[in-house]
Design a protein around this motif. Sequence first.
Motif, PDB file in Angstrom:
ATOM      1  N   ASP A 492      -2.380  -2.491  -8.583  1.00  8.45           N
ATOM      2  CA  ASP A 492      -2.216  -1.100  -8.163  1.00  8.45           C
ATOM      3  C   ASP A 492      -0.801  -0.781  -7.721  1.00  8.45           C
ATOM      4  N   GLY A 493       0.105  -1.736  -7.820  1.00 11.07           N
ATOM      5  CA  GLY A 493       1.471  -1.472  -7.411  1.00 11.07           C
ATOM      6  C   GLY A 493       1.718  -1.837  -5.958  1.00 11.07           C
ATOM      7  N   TRP A 494       2.902  -1.460  -5.485  1.00  9.73           N
ATOM      8  CA  TRP A 494       3.338  -1.863  -4.146  1.00  9.73           C
ATOM      9  C   TRP A 494       2.610  -1.103  -3.056  1.00  9.73           C
ATOM     10  N   TYR A 495       2.384   0.174  -3.250  1.00  4.03           N
ATOM     11  CA  TYR A 495       1.791   0.997  -2.196  1.00  4.03           C
ATOM     12  C   TYR A 495       0.274   0.931  -2.253  1.00  4.03           C
ATOM     13  N   SER A 496      -0.329   0.832  -1.082  1.00  6.33           N
ATOM     14  CA  SER A 496      -1.785   0.825  -0.970  1.00  6.33           C
ATOM     15  C   SER A 496      -2.176   1.871   0.055  1.00  6.33           C
ATOM     16  N   CYS A 497      -2.862   2.907  -0.388  1.00  8.01           N
ATOM     17  CA  CYS A 497      -3.246   3.991   0.507  1.00  8.01           C
ATOM     18  C   CYS A 497      -4.200   3.502   1.592  1.00  8.01           C
ATOM     19  N   ALA A 498      -5.072   2.544   1.255  1.00 12.21           N
ATOM     20  CA  ALA A 498      -6.045   2.050   2.231  1.00 12.21           C
ATOM     21  C   ALA A 498      -5.381   1.259   3.349  1.00 12.21           C
ATOM     22  N   GLU A 499      -4.152   0.775   3.140  1.00  9.86           N
ATOM     23  CA  GLU A 499      -3.456  -0.012   4.152  1.00  9.86           C
ATOM     24  C   GLU A 499      -2.271   0.734   4.745  1.00  9.86           C
ATOM     25  N   SER A 500      -2.182   2.010   4.491  1.00  8.47           N
ATOM     26  CA  SER A 500      -1.107   2.841   5.042  1.00  8.47           C
ATOM     27  C   SER A 500      -1.674   3.632   6.218  1.00  8.47           C
ATOM     28  N   TYR A 501      -1.219   3.307   7.426  1.00 10.43           N
ATOM     29  CA  TYR A 501      -1.764   3.899   8.640  1.00 10.43           C
ATOM     30  C   TYR A 501      -0.770   4.910   9.212  1.00 10.43           C
ATOM     31  N   ASN A 502      -1.323   5.906   9.885  1.00  7.20           N
ATOM     32  CA  ASN A 502      -0.509   6.977  10.462  1.00  7.20           C
ATOM     33  C   ASN A 502       0.082   6.505  11.791  1.00  7.20           C
ATOM     34  N   PRO A 503       1.402   6.361  11.896  1.00  3.30           N
ATOM     35  CA  PRO A 503       1.984   5.905  13.163  1.00  3.30           C
ATOM     36  C   PRO A 503       1.745   6.882  14.308  1.00  3.30           C
ATOM     37  N   ALA A 504       1.586   8.163  14.004  1.00  2.00           N
ATOM     38  CA  ALA A 504       1.357   9.140  15.074  1.00  2.00           C
ATOM     39  C   ALA A 504       0.016   8.914  15.747  1.00  2.00           C
ATOM     40  N   VAL A 505      -0.953   8.384  15.007  1.00  2.00           N
ATOM     41  CA  VAL A 505      -2.285   8.138  15.573  1.00  2.00           C
ATOM     42  C   VAL A 505      -2.320   6.803  16.313  1.00  2.00           C
ATOM     43  N   HIS A 506      -1.961   5.735  15.593  1.00  2.00           N
ATOM     44  CA  HIS A 506      -2.085   4.403  16.168  1.00  2.00           C
ATOM     45  C   HIS A 506      -0.925   4.070  17.101  1.00  2.00           C
ATOM     46  N   GLY A 507       0.275   4.573  16.812  1.00  2.00           N
ATOM     47  CA  GLY A 507       1.401   4.302  17.695  1.00  2.00           C
ATOM     48  C   GLY A 507       1.225   4.928  19.065  1.00  2.00           C
ATOM     49  N   LEU A 508       0.715   6.147  19.104  1.00  2.00           N
ATOM     50  CA  LEU A 508       0.473   6.800  20.392  1.00  2.00           C
ATOM     51  C   LEU A 508      -0.608   6.073  21.171  1.00  2.00           C
ATOM     52  N   LEU A 527       6.653  -0.830  17.254  1.00  2.00           N
ATOM     53  CA  LEU A 527       5.441  -0.565  16.501  1.00  2.00           C
ATOM     54  C   LEU A 527       4.968  -1.828  15.788  1.00  2.00           C
ATOM     55  N   ASN A 528       3.663  -1.941  15.663  1.00  2.00           N
ATOM     56  CA  ASN A 528       3.104  -3.066  14.933  1.00  2.00           C
ATOM     57  C   ASN A 528       3.597  -3.043  13.491  1.00  2.00           C
ATOM     58  N   SER A 529       3.799  -4.234  12.935  1.00  2.00           N
ATOM     59  CA  SER A 529       4.344  -4.326  11.575  1.00  2.00           C
ATOM     60  C   SER A 529       3.441  -3.644  10.546  1.00  2.00           C
ATOM     61  N   GLU A 530       2.134  -3.537  10.822  1.00  2.00           N
ATOM     62  CA  GLU A 530       1.241  -2.863   9.890  1.00  2.00           C
ATOM     63  C   GLU A 530       1.526  -1.364   9.822  1.00  2.00           C
ATOM     64  N   LEU A 531       2.066  -0.795  10.904  1.00  2.00           N
ATOM     65  CA  LEU A 531       2.372   0.636  10.913  1.00  2.00           C
ATOM     66  C   LEU A 531       3.662   0.950  10.172  1.00  2.00           C
ATOM     67  N   THR A 532       4.589   0.007  10.126  1.00  2.18           N
ATOM     68  CA  THR A 532       5.893   0.239   9.487  1.00  2.18           C
ATOM     69  C   THR A 532       5.992  -0.469   8.137  1.00  2.18           C
ATOM     70  N   PHE A 534       5.194   0.369   5.087  1.00  2.00           N
ATOM     71  CA  PHE A 534       5.664   1.144   3.934  1.00  2.00           C
ATOM     72  C   PHE A 534       6.786   2.105   4.317  1.00  2.00           C
ATOM     73  N   PHE A 535       7.477   1.823   5.421  1.00  2.00           N
ATOM     74  CA  PHE A 535       8.570   2.695   5.837  1.00  2.00           C
ATOM     75  C   PHE A 535       9.816   2.503   4.984  1.00  2.00           C
ATOM     76  N   ASP A 536       9.960   1.354   4.378  1.00  2.00           N
ATOM     77  CA  ASP A 536      11.172   1.066   3.624  1.00  2.00           C
ATOM     78  C   ASP A 536      10.792   0.558   2.244  1.00  2.00           C
ATOM     79  N   SER A 537      11.688   0.756   1.297  1.00  2.00           N
ATOM     80  CA  SER A 537      11.434   0.317  -0.073  1.00  2.00           C
ATOM     81  C   SER A 537      11.522  -1.196  -0.167  1.00  2.00           C
ATOM     82  N   PRO A 538      10.839  -1.805  -1.131  1.00  2.00           N
ATOM     83  CA  PRO A 538      10.950  -3.255  -1.319  1.00  2.00           C
ATOM     84  C   PRO A 538      12.385  -3.660  -1.632  1.00  2.00           C
TER      85      PRO A 538
END
Length: 732
Positions: A492-508, A527-532, A534-538
């Motif tokens: 499915d490529g690099w990005y996974s929607c199911a593993e992309s979490y909203n930092p505004a929800v979980h970070g707060l 922030l936990n590494s799971e939240l960041t 997909f913040f940067d390109s591979p």
Amino acid sequence: MASIGQRTLVTFVIDVSHAMGEPSTAGDLRSPLERSVSFVSLRVLEMMLRGLSTVKVCLITYGDTETDNLLAPPIKQDDAPSSEFGGIREIWPPATPTVATLNRLKELTPSAPGYYTDPLNALTAAIVSMCTPKHGEPSPSWTRIIYLITRAEAPMDPKDLDTIRNSLESKQISLRVLGFGFPCSPLARVKTEAWATERYVDQWHDLLADLPDAKFSSAETEEQMATAPTIQVTKSAPTSTTLTFGHPETPDGDDYMAIQVQVLKASAVQRPMSQIKVWRNEDGTELRHVETRRVYYRASELLHAEDDDVKAEPLPDESAESFLRAYKLGATLIPVQRDMEVVPETVQGLELLHFVHGDTYRREYHLGETYFVIADPKSARAQIQLSSLANAAADRDVYALCRYVTRNHADPRLCMLAPFVDEEISYFAMVRVPFREDVKRFAFPPLDRVQTNTGEELRAHSTIPTPEQQAHMDKFVDSMDLMDVDEHGDGDGWYSCAESYNPAVHGLKNAVKHKFLYCNADALPDLNSELTRFFDSPQAVKERSADILRDCASVFAVHARPHEKEQPPAPHKKPRHSADSDATPDEDEQVLGKIQTDAIKVRGTQHVLPLADPAKAFALLVHSTESITEACEAMQHVVFRLLDTKMTNGADTTERMEQCIRAYYDAATQLDEAPAFNAFLRRFKARVVQKDLVLWSTLTKNSHCSLITTEKDEGHRVAVTEEEATAFLAAP
């Protein structure tokens, strides 16, 4: 990490022996007990912040100096344990977690040397506590989870392993073992230096191997997972309604049918938690909800409230009674009269209007959340009817347009039903769509040509990319493709929607947890590494696109942003005087006057044009900012300031004025500022020729510029011929 939902009893069994209080010598310097308290506190806070009303927590310590559990009589600190279940203390019986639960955890300290309890005995006491009627879970249907925190070198007596294993399996209790000093997995049977430790690892392996829902993890890993994003799966409460089509006036006729259906949410909007949801009192012992009230202000006063000198005063509380509701049409407010408040005569139901082809539905029409429409599970007739309707709609690739009313006298909604046919069930997915009056089409100008004020269409223009620029940009976009960078192995490529979490929800949420546990902390953790994730390109994508990006910068003539030290300092606002300020008003006026004399500020930005070398600063600024018009206005002020300085003080500013006019001329021809430059040059000439005709001739001769003509204006916004520009240079 076990999934914690409604109707769950979670028991934490914590080792508080003396060895748990010894600080670590490498990495995290906290003791194992401090890290255990941190993990349990984070898990308890997660349950509290979720608002799970039917979740209970039990806290049990072992290796304690006191005894208080269901299998042994209470023993005080100075007494010796009288049974094998001595040193096990239930510090929080099964109950809803509160701030008092966290306070009990904070009070935990390692026991004195010599006190030790077998972790298997503590596990037995936890099982008995959870399964005892009127003490543990209210009903056997509840989910039961045990977190056992222990050490690798803690001795165990394996004689009761089979009994414990059978109890966990028969009572359907999930066991999670968190170990300090264990290998990555005790199931791997890795060799250790101490034979005893290896034997204890094997015993944990024997206990966990045959249990279907038992897991092991190192305490370090679980503590990191406690701050990882957690997904709360909620169940939708079905709403019963009727799907009808035909003529409601003749419900008994052949052309009318009604199907009993249920509407359930397929998706739910997740928003960050309210910042006033949880608050600590000054004593830190209980939760309190912040009281809020509604305050009204005049809109005209709020518009000027940004100025510190103007403060908006709230209106009296009783003024709300005199307010009138109004409709806003543009800038006009139309008060709502009593006769305008009409209650719609609608009846709850889902009325099918007609069918439309699936290709005609546009994705941008999707409003709000998605719902499932299923047949009533208790009606076999409804299941056959809805299944037949869904299969027929799917075969013909059509959608059903419906009118949905949630309750009697409610506003109707326009919805679209899309059929889905699975092996086990046929149903509809329902989305809300806009009415005709809610949709407006916008016409945008074409991107491949521009139209001048005279109506002429140009295919080559400064705002239209050339074929070479388009080719380079196509290469850059292709090099940034993420679909061929597969880090998951699922295609499915690099990005996974199911593993992309909203930092505004979980970070707060993590920030609230951290400040709740460490009130005096100066900074929040990262922030936990799971939240960041997909913040940067591979890195591989960055490397392969680096050369292409440099080529694009060259083709598009992109200028690097000037370094901060190359930019002239921005003038500061006049400071407000306070009681402890040593500066006097006269000194402030002198400093401010000096700054205003040495530079001209660009309106709306922090940039300035220094009078010492304005042309160079202007040339750098116009190619590195979006405020081009403001920069050109500042350049006009610079030229007039230099002119006034020459006329008043006799200073030699002629060369700087020539450079400024030339720099302004070049920028205006390229950046669509030709009309403003021509208007400026006319004003400048009118002021100069009144006092010094020679200066005008010198400036126009050395700067080699006059009015911008139509031929030189890349924006084609001026209508000036070469003859008119030449005549303009001559003095009147």
